[in-house]
Design a protein around this motif. Structure first.
Motif, PDB file in Angstrom:
ATOM      1  N   LEU A 161       0.825  -1.201   0.000  1.00  0.00           N
ATOM      2  CA  LEU A 161       0.000   0.000   0.000  1.00  0.00           C
ATOM      3  C   LEU A 161       0.861   1.253   0.000  1.00  0.00           C
ATOM      4  CD1 LEU A 161      -2.697   1.501   0.226  1.00  0.00           C
ATOM      5  CD2 LEU A 161      -2.609   1.129   2.715  1.00  0.00           C
ATOM      6  N   SER A 162       1.992   1.201   0.672  1.00  0.00           N
ATOM      7  CA  SER A 162       2.869   2.371   0.769  1.00  0.00           C
ATOM      8  C   SER A 162       3.408   2.802  -0.585  1.00  0.00           C
ATOM      9  CB  SER A 162       4.036   2.082   1.717  1.00  0.00           C
ATOM     10  OG  SER A 162       4.834   1.014   1.228  1.00  0.00           O
ATOM     11  N   ARG A 163       3.339   1.921  -1.585  1.00  0.00           N
ATOM     12  CA  ARG A 163       3.849   2.250  -2.908  1.00  0.00           C
ATOM     13  C   ARG A 163       2.738   2.671  -3.858  1.00  0.00           C
ATOM     14  NH1 ARG A 163       8.917   3.453  -3.281  1.00  0.00           N
ATOM     15  NH2 ARG A 163       8.871   2.834  -5.474  1.00  0.00           N
ATOM     16  N   THR A 164       1.564   2.985  -3.314  1.00  0.00           N
ATOM     17  CA  THR A 164       0.444   3.437  -4.136  1.00  0.00           C
ATOM     18  C   THR A 164      -0.049   4.786  -3.633  1.00  0.00           C
ATOM     19  OG1 THR A 164      -1.380   2.535  -2.837  1.00  0.00           O
ATOM     20  CG2 THR A 164      -0.234   1.009  -4.310  1.00  0.00           C
ATOM     21  N   PRO A 165      -0.536   5.647  -4.525  1.00  0.00           N
ATOM     22  CA  PRO A 165      -1.028   6.964  -4.101  1.00  0.00           C
ATOM     23  C   PRO A 165      -2.226   6.896  -3.168  1.00  0.00           C
ATOM     24  CG  PRO A 165      -0.604   6.928  -6.464  1.00  0.00           C
ATOM     25  CD  PRO A 165      -0.511   5.508  -5.986  1.00  0.00           C
ATOM     26  N   LEU A 166      -2.978   5.792  -3.185  1.00  0.00           N
ATOM     27  CA  LEU A 166      -4.145   5.691  -2.318  1.00  0.00           C
ATOM     28  C   LEU A 166      -3.755   5.724  -0.847  1.00  0.00           C
ATOM     29  CD1 LEU A 166      -7.218   5.404  -2.604  1.00  0.00           C
ATOM     30  CD2 LEU A 166      -6.923   2.938  -2.338  1.00  0.00           C
ATOM     31  N   SER A 167      -2.511   5.417  -0.543  1.00  0.00           N
ATOM     32  CA  SER A 167      -2.054   5.437   0.851  1.00  0.00           C
ATOM     33  C   SER A 167      -2.208   6.827   1.468  1.00  0.00           C
ATOM     34  CB  SER A 167      -0.592   4.996   0.939  1.00  0.00           C
ATOM     35  OG  SER A 167       0.255   5.897   0.239  1.00  0.00           O
ATOM     36  N   ILE A 168      -2.236   7.859   0.638  1.00  0.00           N
ATOM     37  CA  ILE A 168      -2.339   9.231   1.151  1.00  0.00           C
ATOM     38  C   ILE A 168      -3.655   9.441   1.883  1.00  0.00           C
ATOM     39  CG2 ILE A 168      -2.503  11.669   0.469  1.00  0.00           C
ATOM     40  CD1 ILE A 168      -0.565  10.969  -1.839  1.00  0.00           C
ATOM     41  N   ILE A 169      -4.782   8.976   1.298  1.00  0.00           N
ATOM     42  CA  ILE A 169      -6.079   9.215   1.940  1.00  0.00           C
ATOM     43  C   ILE A 169      -6.446   8.124   2.944  1.00  0.00           C
ATOM     44  CG2 ILE A 169      -6.950  10.598   0.034  1.00  0.00           C
ATOM     45  CD1 ILE A 169      -8.574   8.214  -0.888  1.00  0.00           C
ATOM     46  N   LEU A 170      -5.706   7.023   2.932  1.00  0.00           N
ATOM     47  CA  LEU A 170      -5.962   5.965   3.906  1.00  0.00           C
ATOM     48  C   LEU A 170      -5.032   6.050   5.111  1.00  0.00           C
ATOM     49  CD1 LEU A 170      -6.591   2.839   1.637  1.00  0.00           C
ATOM     50  CD2 LEU A 170      -8.281   4.259   2.817  1.00  0.00           C
ATOM     51  N   ALA A 186       6.024   6.621  -6.973  1.00  0.00           N
ATOM     52  CA  ALA A 186       4.904   5.689  -6.926  1.00  0.00           C
ATOM     53  C   ALA A 186       3.687   6.209  -7.665  1.00  0.00           C
ATOM     54  CB  ALA A 186       4.538   5.384  -5.476  1.00  0.00           C
ATOM     55  N   GLY A 187       3.744   7.433  -8.167  1.00  0.00           N
ATOM     56  CA  GLY A 187       2.608   8.021  -8.866  1.00  0.00           C
ATOM     57  C   GLY A 187       1.961   9.121  -8.057  1.00  0.00           C
ATOM     58  N   SER A 188       0.860   9.627  -8.548  1.00  0.00           N
ATOM     59  CA  SER A 188       0.165  10.724  -7.878  1.00  0.00           C
ATOM     60  C   SER A 188      -1.334  10.493  -7.918  1.00  0.00           C
ATOM     61  CB  SER A 188       0.513  12.063  -8.541  1.00  0.00           C
ATOM     62  OG  SER A 188       0.158  12.033  -9.920  1.00  0.00           O
ATOM     63  N   ILE A 189      -2.037  11.188  -7.044  1.00  0.00           N
ATOM     64  CA  ILE A 189      -3.485  11.092  -6.994  1.00  0.00           C
ATOM     65  C   ILE A 189      -4.071  12.493  -7.043  1.00  0.00           C
ATOM     66  CG2 ILE A 189      -3.523  11.024  -4.452  1.00  0.00           C
ATOM     67  CD1 ILE A 189      -5.987   9.126  -4.736  1.00  0.00           C
ATOM     68  N   GLN A 190      -5.060  12.671  -7.891  1.00  0.00           N
ATOM     69  CA  GLN A 190      -5.751  13.947  -8.004  1.00  0.00           C
ATOM     70  C   GLN A 190      -7.145  13.763  -7.428  1.00  0.00           C
ATOM     71  OE1 GLN A 190      -7.382  15.527 -11.843  1.00  0.00           O
ATOM     72  NE2 GLN A 190      -5.679  16.942 -11.647  1.00  0.00           N
ATOM     73  N   GLU A 199      -2.441   8.417 -11.339  1.00  0.00           N
ATOM     74  CA  GLU A 199      -1.478   8.240 -12.430  1.00  0.00           C
ATOM     75  C   GLU A 199      -0.289   7.449 -11.911  1.00  0.00           C
ATOM     76  OE1 GLU A 199       1.453  11.215 -14.535  1.00  0.00           O
ATOM     77  OE2 GLU A 199      -0.521  11.419 -15.409  1.00  0.00           O
ATOM     78  N   ASP A 200       0.023   6.360 -12.586  1.00  0.00           N
ATOM     79  CA  ASP A 200       1.142   5.555 -12.131  1.00  0.00           C
ATOM     80  C   ASP A 200       2.446   6.044 -12.742  1.00  0.00           C
ATOM     81  OD1 ASP A 200       1.286   4.580 -14.707  1.00  0.00           O
ATOM     82  OD2 ASP A 200       0.672   2.545 -14.217  1.00  0.00           O
ATOM     83  N   ALA A 201       3.514   5.363 -12.398  1.00  0.00           N
ATOM     84  CA  ALA A 201       4.842   5.792 -12.843  1.00  0.00           C
ATOM     85  C   ALA A 201       5.000   5.746 -14.355  1.00  0.00           C
ATOM     86  CB  ALA A 201       5.915   4.922 -12.179  1.00  0.00           C
TER      87      ALA A 201
END
Length: 212
Positions: A112-121, A155-159, A175-177
């Motif tokens: 999970l730490s390598r995905t942008p979704l970790s920011i909101i979780l 790891a990418g970004s989340i908008q 958006e992934d790498a």
């Protein structure tokens, strides 16, 4: 399988175009005043413990998928795709696991730490953290925040798109790498319900009928 993975594991796109009549287009200064501050968005996300919503996913190739999203912060989520897919993306115990009943391969797993979704979780969302937010805009209708994990910018970004009065998350684009983009548009986001822990474990089975 690849399209399902991009739903939450890996992705940023421009927000859906919104055409406004000239009478509704405010001067730049006025529009800027309507932009939600990062502190308000952080407080909103931190206030969510459980949530569920229908969603429509627009994949990088333009194809569509639908399903239900379940969140249990911190650290847990489930994307349950509608038939005929029947796939599920389960986030829990620090991992993102993709179950595809149509595949003969074992479930795919990502940290999970390598995905942008970790920011909101995260257990505590702080969009004011240095180098986390790389875009903070207002399109005349919604506040759009583009964020990345400062520790894993590759790891990418989340908008994220939020409307106000009250603050509500409406959409995100990951958006992934590699530059692949996936959009998830949420329905009405219900919060505060009881969600069983089994929803967020790989061997926990399907979604209970009372939550569908």
């Amino acid at each position: 399988m690849k399209q399902i993975a991009f739903a939450c594991a890996l992705a940023l796109a421009a927000p859906l175009a919104v055409s406004l009549p000239l009478t509704l287009m405010a001067p730049a200064a006025a529009r800027a005043a309507e932009k939600l501050p990062l502190s308000a968005i952080s407080a909103y996300l931190n206030g969510i413990t459980t949530a569920k919503s229908s969603f429509t996913q627009i994949n990088d190739d333009g194809s569509l998928s639908t399903g239900q999203l379940f969140l249990k912060r911190p650290g847990r989520a489930r994307f349950q795709y509608d038939p005929p897919s029947g796939a599920a993306v389960i986030v829990g115990a620090g991992a993102v696991v993709i179950h595809d009943p149509k595949s003969n391969q074992p479930p795919e797993s990502y940290p999970l730490s390598r995905t942008p979704l970790s920011i909101i979780l995260a257990s505590h969302v702080d969009l004011g953290r240095a180098n986390m937010v790389v875009g903070h805009d207002f399109d005349g209708t919604a506040t759009i925040v583009t964020a990345q994990d400062p520790d894993h910018p590759d790891a990418g970004s989340i908008q994220l798109m939020f409307t106000a009065a009250p603050v509500e998350l409406r959409k995100w684009v990951i958006e992934d790498a590699s530059g692949a983009r996936t959009t998830v548009i949420l329905g009405a986001l219900e919060t505060g319900m009881e969600l069983p822990g089994s929803l967020f474990t790989s061997g926990g089975g399907g979604v209970p009928s009372n939550l569908r």
